[in-house]
Motif scaffolding. Structure first.
Motif, short mmCIF file in Angstrom:
data_model
loop_
_atom_site.label_atom_id
_atom_site.label_comp_id
_atom_site.label_asym_id
_atom_site.label_seq_id
_atom_site.Cartn_x
_atom_site.Cartn_y
_atom_site.Cartn_z
N VAL A 334 -41.18 40.93 65.84
CA VAL A 334 -40.53 42.22 65.62
C VAL A 334 -40.40 42.96 66.94
CG1 VAL A 334 -40.71 44.47 64.47
CG2 VAL A 334 -41.45 42.39 63.27
N ASN A 335 -39.21 43.50 67.21
CA ASN A 335 -38.97 44.26 68.44
C ASN A 335 -39.14 45.75 68.15
OD1 ASN A 335 -38.17 45.30 70.87
ND2 ASN A 335 -36.04 44.62 70.73
N ALA A 336 -40.38 46.23 68.28
CA ALA A 336 -40.63 47.66 68.12
C ALA A 336 -40.15 48.45 69.32
CB ALA A 336 -42.12 47.91 67.88
N GLY A 337 -39.75 47.75 70.39
CA GLY A 337 -39.19 48.42 71.55
C GLY A 337 -37.89 49.14 71.23
N LEU A 338 -37.29 48.83 70.08
CA LEU A 338 -36.08 49.54 69.67
C LEU A 338 -36.37 51.02 69.45
CD1 LEU A 338 -34.62 46.92 67.16
CD2 LEU A 338 -33.83 47.40 69.50
N ILE A 339 -37.64 51.37 69.20
CA ILE A 339 -38.02 52.78 69.12
C ILE A 339 -37.97 53.40 70.52
CG2 ILE A 339 -39.92 54.36 68.59
CD1 ILE A 339 -40.81 52.34 66.44
N ILE A 340 -38.45 52.66 71.51
CA ILE A 340 -38.44 53.15 72.90
C ILE A 340 -37.01 53.38 73.38
CG2 ILE A 340 -39.06 52.58 75.28
CD1 ILE A 340 -41.53 53.06 73.67
N THR A 341 -36.10 52.46 73.03
CA THR A 341 -34.72 52.57 73.50
C THR A 341 -33.88 53.53 72.65
OG1 THR A 341 -34.05 50.65 72.15
CG2 THR A 341 -34.77 50.22 74.43
N GLY A 342 -34.45 54.05 71.58
CA GLY A 342 -33.74 55.00 70.74
C GLY A 342 -32.81 54.37 69.72
N GLU A 343 -32.89 53.05 69.54
CA GLU A 343 -32.00 52.37 68.59
C GLU A 343 -32.51 52.39 67.15
OE1 GLU A 343 -30.36 48.57 70.34
OE2 GLU A 343 -31.79 49.12 71.93
N ARG A 344 -33.81 52.68 66.97
CA ARG A 344 -34.39 52.79 65.64
C ARG A 344 -35.36 53.96 65.63
NH1 ARG A 344 -31.46 48.98 65.08
NH2 ARG A 344 -31.73 47.10 63.78
N SER A 345 -35.47 54.60 64.47
CA SER A 345 -36.54 55.57 64.28
C SER A 345 -37.80 54.82 63.84
CB SER A 345 -36.16 56.60 63.21
OG SER A 345 -36.09 55.98 61.93
N ILE A 346 -38.93 55.50 63.88
CA ILE A 346 -40.18 54.89 63.41
C ILE A 346 -40.04 54.48 61.96
CG2 ILE A 346 -42.61 55.33 62.91
CD1 ILE A 346 -42.58 57.25 65.37
N GLU A 347 -39.46 55.35 61.15
CA GLU A 347 -39.33 55.07 59.71
C GLU A 347 -38.40 53.88 59.47
OE1 GLU A 347 -38.94 58.02 61.16
OE2 GLU A 347 -40.78 59.03 60.45
N GLU A 348 -37.29 53.82 60.19
CA GLU A 348 -36.35 52.71 60.00
C GLU A 348 -36.99 51.38 60.36
OE1 GLU A 348 -32.08 54.98 60.93
OE2 GLU A 348 -33.25 54.09 62.58
N LEU A 349 -37.63 51.33 61.53
CA LEU A 349 -38.25 50.07 61.94
C LEU A 349 -39.46 49.76 61.07
CD1 LEU A 349 -37.72 47.86 64.01
CD2 LEU A 349 -39.51 48.85 65.41
N GLY A 350 -40.17 50.81 60.62
CA GLY A 350 -41.29 50.59 59.73
C GLY A 350 -40.87 49.93 58.43
N GLU A 351 -39.78 50.40 57.84
CA GLU A 351 -39.30 49.80 56.60
C GLU A 351 -38.79 48.38 56.81
OE1 GLU A 351 -39.52 50.88 53.44
OE2 GLU A 351 -40.72 52.54 54.22
N GLU A 352 -38.11 48.14 57.94
CA GLU A 352 -37.66 46.78 58.25
C GLU A 352 -38.85 45.84 58.41
OE1 GLU A 352 -35.14 46.82 61.68
OE2 GLU A 352 -33.74 48.28 60.83
N THR A 353 -39.90 46.32 59.06
CA THR A 353 -41.08 45.48 59.30
C THR A 353 -41.85 45.25 58.02
OG1 THR A 353 -41.21 46.40 61.55
CG2 THR A 353 -43.12 45.19 60.75
N LEU A 354 -41.91 46.23 57.14
CA LEU A 354 -42.55 46.04 55.84
C LEU A 354 -41.82 44.97 55.04
CD1 LEU A 354 -44.64 46.83 53.72
CD2 LEU A 354 -43.11 48.68 52.99
N ALA A 355 -40.49 45.00 55.06
CA ALA A 355 -39.73 43.96 54.37
C ALA A 355 -40.00 42.59 54.98
CB ALA A 355 -38.24 44.29 54.43
N HIS A 356 -40.12 42.55 56.31
CA HIS A 356 -40.43 41.30 57.01
C HIS A 356 -41.81 40.80 56.60
CE1 HIS A 356 -39.98 39.04 61.13
NE2 HIS A 356 -40.56 38.27 60.21
N LEU A 357 -42.80 41.69 56.54
CA LEU A 357 -44.14 41.31 56.13
C LEU A 357 -44.14 40.74 54.71
CD1 LEU A 357 -47.26 41.25 56.43
CD2 LEU A 357 -47.26 43.63 55.61
N ILE A 358 -43.41 41.36 53.81
CA ILE A 358 -43.36 40.87 52.43
C ILE A 358 -42.74 39.48 52.38
CG2 ILE A 358 -42.27 41.26 50.18
CD1 ILE A 358 -42.75 44.27 50.64
N ARG A 359 -41.72 39.24 53.20
CA ARG A 359 -41.15 37.90 53.25
C ARG A 359 -42.17 36.88 53.77
NH1 ARG A 359 -36.91 40.58 55.94
NH2 ARG A 359 -37.28 39.35 57.84
N VAL A 360 -42.94 37.27 54.79
CA VAL A 360 -43.97 36.38 55.33
C VAL A 360 -45.05 36.12 54.28
CG1 VAL A 360 -45.85 36.25 57.01
CG2 VAL A 360 -43.57 36.91 57.76
#
Length: 386
Positions: A334-360
């Motif tokens: 997961v590229n959480a650096g998208l928060i640093i670059t301003g391309e994702r909010s914490i909530e957006e990336l958090g929800e994407e990562t939660l979906a990724h975790l559920i798939r794993v």
């Protein structure tokens, strides 16, 4: 929220379905490696303990191996013993079997040496793998999830991005009725008072201060201060200057929920919610501690890039540094650096990562699983080798 897992006879739920091949002592690691490399669905639980240790450490190692064999990601277990180790192998086999999963044992000295033990072990591992191979995943609620969290090879982006994402997930999992465990006592030194404010009871707050003091006393007994080794050289190169600064970023990954209690190294949570486990900071002992606690998956924050996984549990690598993510894209999930670059909010990336975790949790492999970077582990002991 739901995932698809293996429901065990004791009611626990696994995200994987392995035969855990467990050496009772370091002396048989090569036998375990030979068995695991020649069979499918097997994972070796390599460690460097089990003999010539003081009784408290032998008890700790025995308890740890039992809990690893009981982890719900192990559908079956094969215990490989030498025959003269200090670990209580009878208890090890009996307590894993008490969960209802099939267990077999090979004794190298009794069977007549290494070659015969490898052959017998392969035959038994094959039998166990066939026996559990027909088990099917079922839909289960996320309340069945036990998730371990860890940070390693941290830099200045960890506390700003990847730890923040894991903290978001920790809150979401606890809100869903699940269990989250975090450790690394060395890495909340200087910030323990902040965690203590979130303790569910005054007794839990006192335990947080107790384990920090205990860890600092271990360093002082060597005639040095903890700050001689923390932050690490890699942390300093990554922009972290003090243990307090590192700790303030590290504790962010625990989210915001109340802390239910403090666990010793071989203990597991007694109820859902957020728990602290007393561990050191190094990856191989921390990931082992989470698996001992029953974790079916782990969330691992990194800034500089820590690639290793774990034998029986998927480790999802969440990278806070966008440059590291690009350089190590074969290791980072997961590229959480998208928060640093301003391309994702914490909530957006958090929800994407939660979906990724559920798939794993439902069977999708992580990067370190795919390249088989999953054997690094060890058990945290306290006393000398004697």
């Amino acid at each position: 929220m739901r995932f698809r897992g293996y429901v065990r006879s004791d009611g626990t739920v696994g995200s994987r379905n392995y035969v855990a091949v467990i050496p009772s002592v370091v002396c048989v690691n090569e036998v375990v490696e030979a068995i695991s490399s020649r069979t499918t669905m097997t994972r070796g639980i390599y460690h460097h303990q089990g003999c010539c240790q003081l009784p408290p450490d032998l008890a700790r190692v025995t308890d740890s191996l039992i809990k690893l064999g009981q982890n719900p990601n192990a559908g079956a277990a094969l215990v490989v013993s030498l025959g003269c180790e200090g670990v209580d192998t009878d208890r090890l086999v009996a307590e894993i079997a008490a969960t209802g999963k099939p267990v077999e044992r090979v004794n190298v000295q009794e069977i007549g040496g290494t070659a015969r033990a490898i052959q017998a072990g392969m035959d038994l591992a094959q039998k166990l793998a066939v026996k559990i191979s027909g088990q099917q995943r079922q839909d289960v609620d996320l309340a069945s999830a036990i998730i371990g969290i860890k940070c390693g090879a941290s830099d200045a982006t960890s506390g700003l991005a990847s730890n923040v994402v894991i903290g978001y997930l920790a809150d979401r999992i606890v809100e869903a009725g699940g269990t989250v465990i975090f450790g690394e006592t060395t890495e909340f030194i200087g910030a323990e008072h902040i965690l203590a404010r979130r303790a569910k009871t005054p007794e839990v707050a006192a335990r947080i201060y107790e384990i920090v003091g205990r860890m600092e006393d271990r360093a002082k007994s060597m005639g040095v201060d903890m700050r001689s080794g923390q932050p690490t050289p890699g942390n300093i190169k990554g922009g972290l200057t003090t243990i307090e600064e590192k700790s303030l970023g590290a504790i962010v990954k625990s989210g915001t929920k109340p802390i239910e209690g403090v666990l010793e190294y071989t203990e597991a949570p007694s109820s859902p919610g957020l728990w602290i486990k007393d561990t050191p900071g190094r990856e191989i002992e921390v990931l082992t501690a989470m698996s001992i606690a029953g974790a079916q998956a782990m969330l691992f924050s990194t800034g500089r890039g820590a690639p290793q996984g774990f034998p029986i549990a998927p480790v999802l690598k969440i990278c806070g540094n966008p440059i590291t993510y690009e350089n190590m894209s074969g290791d980072m999930d997961v590229n959480a650096g998208l928060i640093i670059t301003g391309e994702r909010s914490i909530e957006e990336l958090g929800e994407e990562t939660l979906a990724h975790l559920i798939r794993v949790m439902s069977g999708e492999v992580t990067k370190c699983e795919e390249i088989r970077y999953t054997t690094s582990m060890d058990i945290y002991t306290l006393g000398p080798v004697i």
